[in-house]
Design an enzyme around this catalytic site. Structure first.
Site, PDB file in Angstrom:
ATOM      1  N   CYS A   1       6.081   6.035   2.629  1.00 26.51           N
ATOM      2  CA  CYS A   1       7.325   6.344   1.923  1.00 26.51           C
ATOM      3  C   CYS A   1       8.089   7.393   2.724  1.00 26.51           C
ATOM      4  CB  CYS A   1       7.007   6.873   0.529  1.00 26.51           C
ATOM      5  SG  CYS A   1       8.445   7.303  -0.461  1.00 26.51           S
TER       6      CYS A   1
ATOM      7  N   HIS B   1       8.250  -1.107  -4.694  1.00 24.36           N
ATOM      8  CA  HIS B   1       8.292   0.298  -4.273  1.00 24.36           C
ATOM      9  C   HIS B   1       9.599   0.969  -4.720  1.00 24.36           C
ATOM     10  CE1 HIS B   1       7.238   3.524  -1.246  1.00 24.36           C
ATOM     11  NE2 HIS B   1       8.539   3.742  -1.376  1.00 24.36           N
ATOM     12  N   GLU B   2      10.719   0.297  -4.480  1.00 30.72           N
ATOM     13  CA  GLU B   2      12.018   0.903  -4.805  1.00 30.72           C
ATOM     14  C   GLU B   2      12.244   0.987  -6.317  1.00 30.72           C
ATOM     15  OE1 GLU B   2      13.327   2.507  -2.412  1.00 30.72           O
ATOM     16  OE2 GLU B   2      12.106   1.507  -0.908  1.00 30.72           O
TER      17      GLU B   2
ATOM     18  N   HIS C   1      10.502   3.951  -7.584  1.00 30.53           N
ATOM     19  CA  HIS C   1      11.286   5.179  -7.369  1.00 30.53           C
ATOM     20  C   HIS C   1      12.270   5.396  -8.513  1.00 30.53           C
ATOM     21  CE1 HIS C   1      10.306   7.067  -3.575  1.00 30.53           C
ATOM     22  NE2 HIS C   1      10.391   5.915  -2.906  1.00 30.53           N
TER      23      HIS C   1
END
Length: 163
Positions: A89, A131-132, A135
Protein backbone atom coordinates in the site's frame (compact mmCIF):
# COMPACT_ATOMS: atom_id res chain seq x y z
CA UNK A 1 -0.77 17.99 -13.40
CA UNK A 2 -1.14 17.71 -9.64
CA UNK A 3 0.37 14.68 -7.99
CA UNK A 4 -0.76 14.86 -4.39
CA UNK A 5 1.36 13.55 -1.50
CA UNK A 6 0.24 10.23 -0.07
CA UNK A 7 -0.91 10.14 3.54
CA UNK A 8 0.91 7.53 5.59
CA UNK A 9 -0.12 4.96 8.18
CA UNK A 10 -1.00 6.73 11.41
CA UNK A 11 -2.86 9.59 9.69
CA UNK A 12 -6.44 9.53 11.04
CA UNK A 13 -7.97 10.17 7.59
CA UNK A 14 -6.93 6.62 6.63
CA UNK A 15 -9.02 5.08 9.44
CA UNK A 16 -12.25 7.00 8.89
CA UNK A 17 -15.11 5.84 6.69
CA UNK A 18 -15.55 8.23 3.77
CA UNK A 19 -18.66 10.27 3.09
CA UNK A 20 -20.54 9.79 -0.17
CA UNK A 21 -20.22 12.47 -2.82
CA UNK A 22 -23.51 14.39 -2.82
CA UNK A 23 -22.88 16.96 -5.55
CA UNK A 24 -20.57 16.87 -8.52
CA UNK A 25 -19.02 20.33 -8.68
CA UNK A 26 -15.68 21.92 -9.54
CA UNK A 27 -14.17 20.63 -6.30
CA UNK A 28 -15.07 17.03 -7.19
CA UNK A 29 -13.79 17.49 -10.74
CA UNK A 30 -10.48 18.76 -9.29
CA UNK A 31 -10.38 15.79 -6.90
CA UNK A 32 -10.76 13.38 -9.84
CA UNK A 33 -7.98 15.13 -11.77
CA UNK A 34 -5.70 14.88 -8.73
CA UNK A 35 -6.56 11.20 -8.17
CA UNK A 36 -5.84 10.36 -11.80
CA UNK A 37 -2.61 12.40 -11.87
CA UNK A 38 -1.48 10.74 -8.64
CA UNK A 39 -2.20 7.17 -9.81
CA UNK A 40 -0.41 7.66 -13.15
CA UNK A 41 3.03 7.37 -11.54
CA UNK A 42 4.76 4.05 -12.22
CA UNK A 43 4.02 1.20 -9.82
CA UNK A 44 0.65 2.50 -8.68
CA UNK A 45 -2.48 0.36 -9.17
CA UNK A 46 -4.87 2.58 -7.23
CA UNK A 47 -5.22 5.70 -5.11
CA UNK A 48 -8.20 6.32 -2.84
CA UNK A 49 -9.30 9.83 -1.87
CA UNK A 50 -8.34 9.42 1.82
CA UNK A 51 -4.79 8.61 0.72
CA UNK A 52 -4.53 12.19 -0.52
CA UNK A 53 -6.31 13.55 2.55
CA UNK A 54 -9.89 13.72 1.27
CA UNK A 55 -12.62 11.85 3.17
CA UNK A 56 -14.90 11.25 0.18
CA UNK A 57 -15.85 8.01 -1.62
CA UNK A 58 -13.70 8.14 -4.75
CA UNK A 59 -10.70 6.32 -6.12
CA UNK A 60 -8.58 6.08 -9.24
CA UNK A 61 -6.99 2.98 -10.72
CA UNK A 62 -4.15 2.11 -13.08
CA UNK A 63 -4.35 -1.56 -14.06
CA UNK A 64 -2.94 -3.15 -17.21
CA UNK A 65 -2.47 0.25 -18.84
CA UNK A 66 -6.05 1.35 -18.17
CA UNK A 67 -6.42 4.44 -15.99
CA UNK A 68 -9.75 5.59 -14.63
CA UNK A 69 -11.75 6.61 -11.60
CA UNK A 70 -15.07 5.95 -9.89
CA UNK A 71 -17.16 8.04 -7.50
CA UNK A 72 -19.28 6.55 -4.72
CA UNK A 73 -18.10 3.02 -5.45
CA UNK A 74 -19.78 0.09 -3.77
CA UNK A 75 -18.22 -3.37 -3.80
CA UNK A 76 -21.24 -5.36 -4.99
CA UNK A 77 -19.49 -8.68 -5.53
CA UNK A 78 -16.32 -10.39 -4.41
CA UNK A 79 -16.37 -14.04 -5.32
CA UNK A 80 -14.26 -17.12 -5.51
CA UNK A 81 -12.30 -18.66 -2.69
CA UNK A 82 -10.15 -15.99 -1.00
CA UNK A 83 -6.48 -16.67 -1.56
CA UNK A 84 -3.26 -15.07 -0.32
CA UNK A 85 -1.98 -12.44 -2.76
CA UNK A 86 1.14 -10.32 -2.39
CA UNK A 87 -0.01 -6.85 -1.46
CA UNK A 88 1.36 -3.50 -0.41
CA UNK A 89 0.00 0.00 0.00
CA UNK A 90 1.28 3.46 -0.86
CA UNK A 91 0.22 4.53 2.65
CA UNK A 92 2.38 1.81 4.20
CA UNK A 93 5.64 2.12 2.20
CA UNK A 94 8.03 -0.82 1.86
CA UNK A 95 5.70 -3.26 3.63
CA UNK A 96 4.60 -6.17 1.43
CA UNK A 97 2.76 -9.27 2.64
CA UNK A 98 0.23 -11.88 1.57
CA UNK A 99 -3.34 -10.63 2.11
CA UNK A 100 -6.49 -12.68 1.54
CA UNK A 101 -8.40 -11.45 -1.51
CA UNK A 102 -11.17 -12.87 -3.66
CA UNK A 103 -10.09 -13.65 -7.23
CA UNK A 104 -13.04 -11.71 -8.74
CA UNK A 105 -14.52 -8.35 -7.72
CA UNK A 106 -17.15 -5.96 -9.06
CA UNK A 107 -17.68 -2.32 -8.08
CA UNK A 108 -20.56 -0.06 -9.09
CA UNK A 109 -20.42 3.72 -8.83
CA UNK A 110 -20.79 6.82 -10.99
CA UNK A 111 -18.66 9.10 -13.16
CA UNK A 112 -18.50 12.91 -13.25
CA UNK A 113 -21.66 13.01 -15.38
CA UNK A 114 -23.59 10.96 -12.83
CA UNK A 115 -23.69 7.97 -15.17
CA UNK A 116 -23.29 4.47 -13.76
CA UNK A 117 -19.80 2.95 -13.86
CA UNK A 118 -19.26 -0.78 -13.46
CA UNK A 119 -15.71 -1.98 -12.84
CA UNK A 120 -14.97 -5.66 -12.57
CA UNK A 121 -12.16 -8.05 -13.07
CA UNK A 122 -9.90 -10.78 -11.88
CA UNK A 123 -6.30 -10.76 -10.75
CA UNK A 124 -4.81 -7.33 -10.15
CA UNK A 125 -8.07 -5.53 -11.00
CA UNK A 126 -10.00 -7.61 -8.45
CA UNK A 127 -7.32 -6.95 -5.86
CA UNK A 128 -7.28 -3.20 -6.59
CA UNK A 129 -11.07 -2.91 -6.39
CA UNK A 130 -11.12 -4.64 -3.00
CA UNK A 131 -8.10 -2.71 -1.70
CA UNK A 132 -9.43 0.71 -2.73
CA UNK A 133 -12.97 0.14 -1.45
CA UNK A 134 -11.42 -0.99 1.85
CA UNK A 135 -9.67 2.40 2.01
CA UNK A 136 -13.03 4.15 1.59
CA UNK A 137 -14.36 2.18 4.56
CA UNK A 138 -11.38 3.21 6.72
CA UNK A 139 -9.54 -0.11 6.42
CA UNK A 140 -5.93 -0.75 5.46
CA UNK A 141 -4.68 -4.00 3.96
CA UNK A 142 -2.98 -4.72 7.30
CA UNK A 143 -6.41 -5.76 8.60
CA UNK A 144 -6.50 -8.51 5.95
CA UNK A 145 -3.32 -10.14 7.22
CA UNK A 146 -3.27 -13.17 9.51
CA UNK A 147 -2.36 -12.27 13.12
CA UNK A 148 1.30 -13.39 12.95
CA UNK A 149 1.91 -11.59 9.66
CA UNK A 150 0.17 -8.47 11.01
CA UNK A 151 2.56 -8.46 14.00
CA UNK A 152 5.50 -8.73 11.59
CA UNK A 153 4.11 -5.90 9.45
CA UNK A 154 3.60 -3.67 12.48
CA UNK A 155 7.19 -4.30 13.58
CA UNK A 156 8.36 -3.36 10.06
CA UNK A 157 6.34 -0.15 10.28
CA UNK A 158 7.71 0.75 13.71
CA UNK A 159 11.26 0.15 12.48
CA UNK A 160 10.80 2.07 9.21
CA UNK A 161 12.42 5.44 8.56
CA UNK A 162 9.09 7.03 7.54
CA UNK A 163 7.05 6.20 10.67
Amino acid sequence: MTVRPIRLFGDPVLRAACAPIETIDDGIRALVRDLVDTVELPGRAGVAAPQIGVGLRAFSYNVDGVIGYVLNPVLVEASGEPAPVGEGCLSVPHVWHEALRHPYAKVVGIDLDGDEVVLEGEGLMAQALQHETDHLDGMLFLSRLDPQTRRTAMREIRESDWF
